[in-house]
Structure formats: C-alpha cells, structure tokens
Design an enzyme around this catalytic site. Structure first.
Site, short mmCIF file in Angstrom:
data_model
loop_
_atom_site.label_atom_id
_atom_site.label_comp_id
_atom_site.label_asym_id
_atom_site.label_seq_id
_atom_site.Cartn_x
_atom_site.Cartn_y
_atom_site.Cartn_z
N ASP A 196 0.76 5.47 0.40
CA ASP A 196 -0.11 6.49 0.97
C ASP A 196 -0.53 7.50 -0.09
O ASP A 196 0.01 7.54 -1.20
CB ASP A 196 0.62 7.23 2.10
CG ASP A 196 0.85 6.36 3.32
OD1 ASP A 196 0.11 5.36 3.48
OD2 ASP A 196 1.76 6.67 4.11
N ARG A 229 0.84 -1.19 0.00
CA ARG A 229 0.00 0.00 0.00
C ARG A 229 0.88 1.24 0.00
O ARG A 229 1.80 1.34 0.81
CB ARG A 229 -0.90 0.02 1.23
CG ARG A 229 -1.91 -1.11 1.26
CD ARG A 229 -2.80 -1.03 2.48
NE ARG A 229 -2.09 -1.35 3.72
CZ ARG A 229 -2.68 -1.54 4.89
NH1 ARG A 229 -3.99 -1.43 4.99
NH2 ARG A 229 -1.98 -1.84 5.96
N ARG A 265 8.90 7.34 5.20
CA ARG A 265 8.74 8.77 5.40
C ARG A 265 9.15 9.18 6.82
O ARG A 265 9.69 10.28 7.03
CB ARG A 265 7.29 9.18 5.12
CG ARG A 265 6.93 9.11 3.64
CD ARG A 265 5.43 9.28 3.41
NE ARG A 265 4.96 10.55 3.91
CZ ARG A 265 3.68 10.85 4.09
NH1 ARG A 265 2.74 9.93 3.83
NH2 ARG A 265 3.33 12.04 4.52
#
Length: 250
Positions: A51, A49, A197
C-alpha cells in the site's frame, strides 16, 4: 531470458507498488527506467502489492530481458545510477521461463516496526506506541493466528480475491527492551489486502489492556472486518523476505 529482480524501497513518497492512474508508484518508476535503458517497453510483475507508504526491504519482481547474465551487471549499475535514492536494485537472478514472482512464492514475511520513544531519524519507518505494551499477552494472542486460516476479519472489504484463506506459519512480537524498539514478524503463504496492518491494529489495543485474548480470537472467528481494530499506519510496515523453491533458479 527471465530474471527475478531483488530490490528494496522506501515507500514514503509512493502510492504503493502497483502501477495506477494519476499516481506515482514503485513499479511504474522501475518500468520507466528499464524502458529507457533498453530503449523498448519493459513490464515487470511484482510478488505482491504494498500500500501507499509501505516499504520493502526485499521485494521481488520478474522481468523478461533480451540480455544474457553476463550483460546484466552493467545494466544493474546503470539502473541504480538512474533510479531515485529511495529505490535500490540489488541483483538480477536468472530463472526458468515459467518462473513467476507472485505465484511461485512459498512464504512471505512482513515486519511491522514500533518504538516507544520519539525518534526524528526513525519516524518514517516505525510507529511510536506512546504507552507500554504487554508483549507476553500480545504473543499469546498472535500464536492464535497459526490455528486459523480464514482471515476475513483482517482483510480490506470488497477486494477481488477468490478466497480469504491463508496459512500463517509464524506470528510473533520481537521486542528489544534496552532499545525500546521492536517489531511484529509474520510469515504466511499469502496475505490479504491490508491484513498485516489490521492484525497489528488489533493487537496493539490488546497490548494496552483494552482487548482480551478471548475477544481477539472471537474477532478472528467472526470473519467480520468491522470487529477488528483500525489499520495500523503504513510507515511501520516492511515487506521483509520472500521465499521461493530453489528449482526455479538457473
């Protein structure tokens, strides 16, 4: 027959990869296009996945299609003609019936791109740093990631994963001084939600002299997300490459 779909996308205008209510996602757009082409519901399963606002230079998903390899090429051309310009399908690769885009992945590689200068043609795909960075110090800190396996400090809280253990095999900054641009490259067997991140958001203050290597390692060991830096903005992050065992390809 089961196929791996290799694709790339500019994630700027999408709420991430995975289908979700009341939001446009990359998975949803591709599934709708395939269902229209084949006139039947089609579901795809992604390797992971990403973001909202995160990009992919090479994402992989698997799909079961009632088509032989000879029939795939016309579908590929029609699909790319229908999909919006910020999503591109590169190829369909036939795989074994049990092959799984997510669970069979051996290594995943992400790049986070940064730039010193303001660039109107690159702001959607990199983070402007605004200040010089000590890349030697940042690489010494990044090397510590290979010595640890619990990355709770860099994971979004309250996720549904069973473990926060990951094996990182590479983590380094690649900087091109003459261009004033570069990236953080990290490869691991799996990633936690928001992990890259958060790592970048902690390494950048270190590169500006606001954090020491000792403090960075303490953050890793503490297993406490509140001690790490804020997540770096999404636009600099790319899913770059996914490696699979050759045995699953036909």
């Amino acid at each position: 027959m089961r196929y791996f779909i290799y694709l790339s996308y500019d994630g700027t205008d999408y709420s991430g990869w995975q289908t979700q209510p009341n939001a446009v996602t990359v998975q949803e757009v591709i599934e709708k296009a395939l269902s229209l082409m084949l006139r039947q519901p089609v579901a795809i399963v992604g390797a992971g996945r990403t973001d909202a606002g995160v990009h992919a230079r090479s994402m992989v998903a698997h799909v079961d299609l009632p088509l032989s390899p000879d029939e795939i090429q016309p579908l590929l051309q029609r699909l790319n003609g229908y999909l919006p310009p910020d999503i591109a399908i590169h190829c369909f690769k036939p795989v074994t019936d049990e092959a799984h885009a997510r669970f069979d992945a051996l290594w995943r590689t992400y790049h986070y791109y940064i730039s010193e200068a303001k660039d109107p043609f690159d702001y959607r795909f990199s983070l402007r740093t605004h200040a010089p960075l000590d890349f030697e110090l940042m690489n010494r800190a990044a090397a510590l990631l290979l010595e640890h396996e619990d990355f709770t400090s860099f994971s979004k809280m309250h996720t549904d994963v069973k473990t926060n253990l990951c094996k990182v095999k590479e983590a380094r900054w690649i900087w091109h001084q003459e261009e004033g641009k570069g990236c953080f490259s990290i490869s691991a067997n799996r990633f936690l939600r928001g992990m890259v991140r958060a790592i970048v958001g902690t390494l950048l203050p270190l590169g500006r002299g606001k954090l020491s290597i000792e403090q960075f390692e303490y953050i890793i060991k503490a297993q406490d997300r509140s001690l790490a830096g804020s997540a770096a903005p999404p636009q600099g992050l790319f899913m770059e490459y996914i490696e699979y065992p050759q045995s699953i390809f036909l």
